[in-house]
Motif scaffolding. Structure first.
Motif, PDB file in Angstrom:
ATOM      1  N   TYR A  10       0.837  -1.042   0.009  1.00  0.00           N
ATOM      2  CA  TYR A  10       0.270  -0.146   0.136  1.00  0.00           C
ATOM      3  C   TYR A  10       0.986   1.260  -0.099  1.00  0.00           C
ATOM      4  CZ  TYR A  10      -3.518  -3.464   1.239  1.00  0.00           C
ATOM      5  OH  TYR A  10      -4.524  -4.456   1.200  1.00  0.00           O
ATOM      6  N   VAL A  11       2.168   1.266  -0.088  1.00  0.00           N
ATOM      7  CA  VAL A  11       3.077   2.078  -0.489  1.00  0.00           C
ATOM      8  C   VAL A  11       3.428   2.334  -1.863  1.00  0.00           C
ATOM      9  CG1 VAL A  11       5.182   3.533   0.186  1.00  0.00           C
ATOM     10  CG2 VAL A  11       3.851   2.327   1.956  1.00  0.00           C
ATOM     11  N   PRO A  12       2.845   3.151  -2.699  1.00  0.00           N
ATOM     12  CA  PRO A  12       2.974   3.325  -4.083  1.00  0.00           C
ATOM     13  C   PRO A  12       4.255   4.425  -4.296  1.00  0.00           C
ATOM     14  CG  PRO A  12       1.188   4.685  -3.847  1.00  0.00           C
ATOM     15  CD  PRO A  12       1.390   4.110  -2.300  1.00  0.00           C
ATOM     16  N   GLY A  13       5.344   3.839  -4.714  1.00  0.00           N
ATOM     17  CA  GLY A  13       6.319   4.999  -5.183  1.00  0.00           C
ATOM     18  C   GLY A  13       7.470   4.342  -5.640  1.00  0.00           C
ATOM     19  N   ALA A  14       8.730   4.788  -5.619  1.00  0.00           N
ATOM     20  CA  ALA A  14       9.837   4.387  -6.115  1.00  0.00           C
ATOM     21  C   ALA A  14      11.036   4.771  -5.040  1.00  0.00           C
ATOM     22  CB  ALA A  14      10.233   5.302  -7.513  1.00  0.00           C
ATOM     23  N   MET A  15      12.070   3.969  -5.220  1.00  0.00           N
ATOM     24  CA  MET A  15      13.274   4.372  -4.178  1.00  0.00           C
ATOM     25  C   MET A  15      14.814   4.122  -4.989  1.00  0.00           C
ATOM     26  SD  MET A  15      12.861   0.696  -2.307  1.00  0.00           S
ATOM     27  CE  MET A  15      13.683   1.009  -0.795  1.00  0.00           C
ATOM     28  N   ARG A  16      15.755   4.910  -4.662  1.00  0.00           N
ATOM     29  CA  ARG A  16      17.071   4.699  -5.026  1.00  0.00           C
ATOM     30  C   ARG A  16      17.664   4.262  -3.601  1.00  0.00           C
ATOM     31  NH1 ARG A  16      20.587   9.318  -7.584  1.00  0.00           N
ATOM     32  NH2 ARG A  16      22.691   8.899  -6.426  1.00  0.00           N
ATOM     33  N   VAL A  17      18.595   3.342  -3.875  1.00  0.00           N
ATOM     34  CA  VAL A  17      19.395   2.676  -2.970  1.00  0.00           C
ATOM     35  C   VAL A  17      20.942   2.915  -2.917  1.00  0.00           C
ATOM     36  CG1 VAL A  17      19.996   0.508  -1.600  1.00  0.00           C
ATOM     37  CG2 VAL A  17      17.583   1.069  -2.377  1.00  0.00           C
ATOM     38  N   GLU A  18      21.866   3.197  -2.162  1.00  0.00           N
ATOM     39  CA  GLU A  18      23.082   3.577  -2.300  1.00  0.00           C
ATOM     40  C   GLU A  18      23.668   2.713  -1.057  1.00  0.00           C
ATOM     41  OE1 GLU A  18      24.051   7.628  -1.839  1.00  0.00           O
ATOM     42  OE2 GLU A  18      22.588   8.129  -3.341  1.00  0.00           O
ATOM     43  N   ALA A  19      24.961   2.204  -1.263  1.00  0.00           N
ATOM     44  CA  ALA A  19      25.847   1.475  -0.394  1.00  0.00           C
ATOM     45  C   ALA A  19      27.098   1.959  -0.384  1.00  0.00           C
ATOM     46  CB  ALA A  19      25.710   0.005  -0.686  1.00  0.00           C
ATOM     47  N   ASN A  20      27.577   2.656   0.961  1.00  0.00           N
ATOM     48  CA  ASN A  20      28.624   3.321   0.913  1.00  0.00           C
ATOM     49  C   ASN A  20      29.084   4.150  -0.146  1.00  0.00           C
ATOM     50  OD1 ASN A  20      29.217   1.471   3.365  1.00  0.00           O
ATOM     51  ND2 ASN A  20      29.744  -0.314   1.969  1.00  0.00           N
ATOM     52  N   GLY A  21      28.171   4.938  -0.426  1.00  0.00           N
ATOM     53  CA  GLY A  21      28.376   6.067  -1.442  1.00  0.00           C
ATOM     54  C   GLY A  21      28.197   5.746  -2.855  1.00  0.00           C
ATOM     55  N   GLN A  22      27.988   4.428  -3.107  1.00  0.00           N
ATOM     56  CA  GLN A  22      27.674   3.986  -4.427  1.00  0.00           C
ATOM     57  C   GLN A  22      26.112   3.684  -4.628  1.00  0.00           C
ATOM     58  OE1 GLN A  22      30.274   3.838  -6.796  1.00  0.00           O
ATOM     59  NE2 GLN A  22      31.518   4.781  -4.917  1.00  0.00           N
ATOM     60  N   VAL A  23      25.826   4.068  -5.845  1.00  0.00           N
ATOM     61  CA  VAL A  23      24.214   3.755  -6.151  1.00  0.00           C
ATOM     62  C   VAL A  23      24.161   2.152  -6.343  1.00  0.00           C
ATOM     63  CG1 VAL A  23      22.471   3.938  -7.701  1.00  0.00           C
ATOM     64  CG2 VAL A  23      23.943   5.925  -6.893  1.00  0.00           C
ATOM     65  N   ILE A  24      23.426   1.455  -5.807  1.00  0.00           N
ATOM     66  CA  ILE A  24      23.260   0.105  -5.995  1.00  0.00           C
ATOM     67  C   ILE A  24      21.854  -0.384  -7.103  1.00  0.00           C
ATOM     68  CG2 ILE A  24      24.738  -0.568  -4.449  1.00  0.00           C
ATOM     69  CD1 ILE A  24      22.589  -1.810  -2.744  1.00  0.00           C
ATOM     70  N   ASP A  25      21.024   0.687  -6.591  1.00  0.00           N
ATOM     71  CA  ASP A  25      19.886   0.708  -7.427  1.00  0.00           C
ATOM     72  C   ASP A  25      19.265   2.066  -7.620  1.00  0.00           C
ATOM     73  OD1 ASP A  25      17.512  -0.113  -8.862  1.00  0.00           O
ATOM     74  OD2 ASP A  25      16.993  -1.669  -7.243  1.00  0.00           O
ATOM     75  N   TYR A  26      19.371   2.462  -9.026  1.00  0.00           N
ATOM     76  CA  TYR A  26      18.841   3.921  -9.314  1.00  0.00           C
ATOM     77  C   TYR A  26      17.637   4.281  -9.179  1.00  0.00           C
ATOM     78  CZ  TYR A  26      19.378   8.296 -11.778  1.00  0.00           C
ATOM     79  OH  TYR A  26      19.183   9.462 -12.236  1.00  0.00           O
ATOM     80  N   ILE A  27      16.607   3.479  -9.849  1.00  0.00           N
ATOM     81  CA  ILE A  27      15.095   3.761  -9.792  1.00  0.00           C
ATOM     82  C   ILE A  27      14.488   2.173  -9.471  1.00  0.00           C
ATOM     83  CG2 ILE A  27      13.103   4.320 -10.755  1.00  0.00           C
ATOM     84  CD1 ILE A  27      14.923   6.385 -12.436  1.00  0.00           C
ATOM     85  N   SER A  28      13.876   1.871  -8.369  1.00  0.00           N
ATOM     86  CA  SER A  28      13.113   0.663  -8.183  1.00  0.00           C
ATOM     87  C   SER A  28      12.139   0.811  -7.304  1.00  0.00           C
ATOM     88  CB  SER A  28      14.226  -0.006  -7.317  1.00  0.00           C
ATOM     89  OG  SER A  28      13.882  -1.311  -7.153  1.00  0.00           O
ATOM     90  N   SER A  29      11.155  -0.328  -7.216  1.00  0.00           N
ATOM     91  CA  SER A  29      10.122  -0.280  -6.256  1.00  0.00           C
ATOM     92  C   SER A  29      10.550  -1.395  -5.208  1.00  0.00           C
ATOM     93  CB  SER A  29       9.025  -0.759  -6.953  1.00  0.00           C
ATOM     94  OG  SER A  29       9.006  -1.870  -7.563  1.00  0.00           O
ATOM     95  N   GLY A  30      11.784  -2.010  -5.369  1.00  0.00           N
ATOM     96  CA  GLY A  30      12.223  -2.949  -4.260  1.00  0.00           C
ATOM     97  C   GLY A  30      12.868  -3.993  -5.198  1.00  0.00           C
ATOM     98  N   ARG A  31      13.465  -4.911  -4.448  1.00  0.00           N
ATOM     99  CA  ARG A  31      14.562  -5.945  -5.158  1.00  0.00           C
ATOM    100  C   ARG A  31      14.967  -6.847  -3.831  1.00  0.00           C
ATOM    101  NH1 ARG A  31      17.646  -3.500  -9.361  1.00  0.00           N
ATOM    102  NH2 ARG A  31      15.613  -3.471 -10.323  1.00  0.00           N
ATOM    103  N   ASN A  32      15.298  -8.190  -4.269  1.00  0.00           N
ATOM    104  CA  ASN A  32      15.960  -8.934  -3.298  1.00  0.00           C
ATOM    105  C   ASN A  32      17.324  -8.946  -4.081  1.00  0.00           C
ATOM    106  OD1 ASN A  32      17.303 -11.153  -2.111  1.00  0.00           O
ATOM    107  ND2 ASN A  32      15.191 -12.240  -2.176  1.00  0.00           N
ATOM    108  N   SER A  33      18.404  -8.885  -3.378  1.00  0.00           N
ATOM    109  CA  SER A  33      19.691  -9.041  -4.111  1.00  0.00           C
ATOM    110  C   SER A  33      20.644 -10.001  -3.249  1.00  0.00           C
ATOM    111  CB  SER A  33      20.510  -7.875  -4.227  1.00  0.00           C
ATOM    112  OG  SER A  33      20.736  -7.102  -3.249  1.00  0.00           O
ATOM    113  N   GLY A  34      21.290 -10.723  -3.973  1.00  0.00           N
ATOM    114  CA  GLY A  34      22.485 -11.450  -3.191  1.00  0.00           C
ATOM    115  C   GLY A  34      23.688 -11.325  -3.899  1.00  0.00           C
ATOM    116  N   GLY A  35      24.480 -11.663  -3.191  1.00  0.00           N
ATOM    117  CA  GLY A  35      25.945 -11.480  -3.772  1.00  0.00           C
ATOM    118  C   GLY A  35      26.943 -10.942  -2.554  1.00  0.00           C
ATOM    119  N   GLY A  36      27.994 -10.471  -2.884  1.00  0.00           N
ATOM    120  CA  GLY A  36      28.940  -9.671  -1.870  1.00  0.00           C
ATOM    121  C   GLY A  36      28.501  -8.995  -0.740  1.00  0.00           C
ATOM    122  N   SER A  37      29.218  -8.843   0.300  1.00  0.00           N
ATOM    123  CA  SER A  37      28.759  -7.857   1.235  1.00  0.00           C
ATOM    124  C   SER A  37      28.899  -6.318   1.046  1.00  0.00           C
ATOM    125  CB  SER A  37      29.538  -8.282   2.787  1.00  0.00           C
ATOM    126  OG  SER A  37      30.953  -8.057   2.390  1.00  0.00           O
TER     127      SER A  37
END
Length: 184
Positions: A10-37
């Motif tokens: 019920y939260v319509p929108g978009a998000m941007r996610v950065e990790a340690n100053g680096q963009v890991i997802d520029y535009i998204s409604s969410g995601r499940n990612s796996g990989g390195g720490s």
């Protein structure tokens, strides 16, 4: 590392996610990612995330910084190489940071999922944060707003479906309330 970041139902929108100053997802409604720490360095277990989001229902934008340590997170394996972190953007300025229940992960690893109790299915809350308000024309937010309102973008169509479900939920007496109590 298993990193899940999503908008709450019920939260319509978009998000941007950065990790340690680096963009890991520029535009998204969410995601499940796996990989390195996402450790800041090989000498530290600190991880820093910046979450920016646009809430299309409220037409507001928010940002929050999150710092977690690897030792706070539950692990899928005994070597603690596969950690679990979940970030959920709620209504308004709400942000919830959790990790799975360690006992449930242990039982999953040992192929004993039938022993997982209802209490074990609940995640462990690490942080409950309130975002800082951002103007919609902020250069980091503007692409989120544009994608959310672009009829040719699949994100916009997803937002429209969530808005419909949200309106039906509210019409049936449901309440969507921000834990943060409005604008910061």
């Amino acid at each position: 590392m298993s990193l899940d970041y999503n908008l709450a139902p019920y939260v319509p929108g978009a998000m941007r996610v950065e990790a340690n100053g680096q963009v890991i997802d520029y535009i998204s409604s969410g995601r499940n990612s796996g990989g390195g720490s996402y450790y800041k360095s090989r000498f530290s277990d600190e991880m820093e995330f910046r979450i920016l989001w646009y809430d299309a229902a409220e037409e507001t934008a928010w940002m929050s910084d999150i710092m977690v340590r690897g030792r706070e997170l539950s692990a899928y394996d005994t070597e603690r190489e596969v950690l679990g972190l979940d970030i959920v953007v709620g209504p308004g300025a709400d942000l919830l940071v959790t990790t799975p229940n360690a006992d449930a992960l242990r039982l999953m690893r040992d192929d004993r999922t039938d022993e997982i109790t209802t209490d074990m299915r609940a995640p462990v809350v690490l942080r409950q944060l309130c975002g800082t308000s951002l103007p919609l024309d902020d250069p980091r937010i503007d692409p989120l707003v544009s994608a959310a309102h672009d009829p040719d973008d699949s994100l916009s169509r997803r937002i429209a479906r969530i808005m419909t479900a949200r309106n039906e939920f509210i019409g049936d007496g449901g309440v969507i309330q921000s834990r943060c109590g409005g604008r910061e």
